[in-house]
Design an enzyme around this catalytic site. Structure first.
Site, PDB file in Angstrom:
ATOM      1  N   ASP A 265       1.508   0.290 -43.585  1.00 48.05           N
ATOM      2  CA  ASP A 265       0.844  -0.726 -42.770  1.00 48.05           C
ATOM      3  C   ASP A 265      -0.625  -0.730 -43.148  1.00 48.05           C
ATOM      4  O   ASP A 265      -1.324   0.268 -42.928  1.00 48.05           O
ATOM      5  CB  ASP A 265       1.021  -0.402 -41.288  1.00 48.05           C
ATOM      6  CG  ASP A 265       2.491  -0.140 -40.941  1.00 48.05           C
ATOM      7  OD1 ASP A 265       3.351  -0.828 -41.513  1.00 48.05           O
ATOM      8  OD2 ASP A 265       2.766   0.745 -40.121  1.00 48.05           O
TER       9      ASP A 265
ATOM     10  N   ASP B 247      10.726  -4.470 -31.239  1.00 43.95           N
ATOM     11  CA  ASP B 247       9.738  -3.417 -31.014  1.00 43.95           C
ATOM     12  C   ASP B 247       9.899  -2.908 -29.589  1.00 43.95           C
ATOM     13  O   ASP B 247       9.919  -3.704 -28.636  1.00 43.95           O
ATOM     14  CB  ASP B 247       8.319  -3.953 -31.213  1.00 43.95           C
ATOM     15  CG  ASP B 247       7.993  -4.211 -32.680  1.00 43.95           C
ATOM     16  OD1 ASP B 247       8.852  -3.930 -33.540  1.00 43.95           O
ATOM     17  OD2 ASP B 247       6.877  -4.689 -32.966  1.00 43.95           O
TER      18      ASP B 247
END
Length: 248
Positions: A132, A11
């Site tokens: 998500d 990330d």
């Protein structure tokens, strides 16, 4: 059995490799100042496919860590899937042209499903959808907002669109090492024909073993971040288990 893929995650925030807790940018831990070196390390450990998210891009709605991503692409030979800030065809095309194997569309899958369908038709096998979920509802804009639709409702929109995979993240577990929400992930996978990748909370070798059980047979694999960085999962052990399962 079918090949299960364990995707190591990178990330990106401010050009650095970080992990967040529950998607909160204020709760970021820097794990490597050099994402390309981290990518090379994962490749050297034997991983076959890298998962990368431009966190700043997810919030901004356009790529923010292009330099770091391009450095990774020059450093590794394994395929890379990338999400974060990919909301139009020009951005998507640019990443594919630069060598990204598969792009992940998140917010735009909720806001602009026609874009996803067009992209998947134009680039077969190279467009994934990232869903998500927070309390069952899909979050958007870097998880800053929660929509009113469920992951299943969104996934079903793309059943016949040629989407390569659905990446399903349980936000409540992400970065907290609580274990995968396999029940919800498998329920989604069983309800659609698109391959599903589990994400959020993978915590131990037991989670890897659970991916290799018959009930998880429709999952393409899982994404692991913090558990790898914290040493809770030994890459050699995890990859050996997966290799043995493939041969079975």
């Amino acid at each position: 059995m079918e090949a299960v893929i364990l995707f190591p995650a990178i990330d990106l925030k401010n050009g650095q490799c970080v992990r967040l807790e529950q998607g909160d940018m204020a709760r970021a831990t820097v794990f490597n100042l050099d994402p390309a070196a981290q990518a090379r390390s994962f490749q050297d450990q034997g991983f076959e496919y890298l998962h990368v998210v431009d966190l700043d891009g997810a919030f901004a709605g356009k790529p923010q860590n292009a330099q770091a991503v391009e450095a990774m692409l020059k450093t590794v030979t394994m395929p890379v899937q990338l999400g974060g800030g990919i909301r139009d065809m020009a951005t998507l095309q640019a990443w594919l042209d630069k060598g990204i194997a598969r792009v992940i569309i998140g917010t735009a899958a909720v806001r602009d499903p026609a874009f996803v369908k067009e992209a998947a038709k134009k680039h077969p096998g190279r467009v994934a959808v990232g869903l998500d979920a927070r309390d069952g509802k899909v979050a958007v804009e870097g998880w800053a907002e929660t929509s009113t639709v469920t992951a299943l409702e969104i996934a079903q929109r793309f059943e016949d669109a040629g989407v390569a995979a659905i990446i399903f993240t349980d936000i409540a577990r992400d970065g907290l090492l609580k274990g995968l929400n396999l029940d919800a992930t498998i329920a989604l996978a069983d309800a659609i024909s698109i391959p599903v990748i589990a994400s959020g909370g993978l915590a131990s070798i037991d989670d890897v073993k659970a991916l290799l059980t018959p009930r998880a047979k429709k999952l393409e694999g899982a994404i692991s971040g913090r558990a790898l960085y914290d040493g809770r999962i030994d890459p050699a052990e995890a990859l050996a288990l997966i290799k043995a399962a493939r041969a079975a």
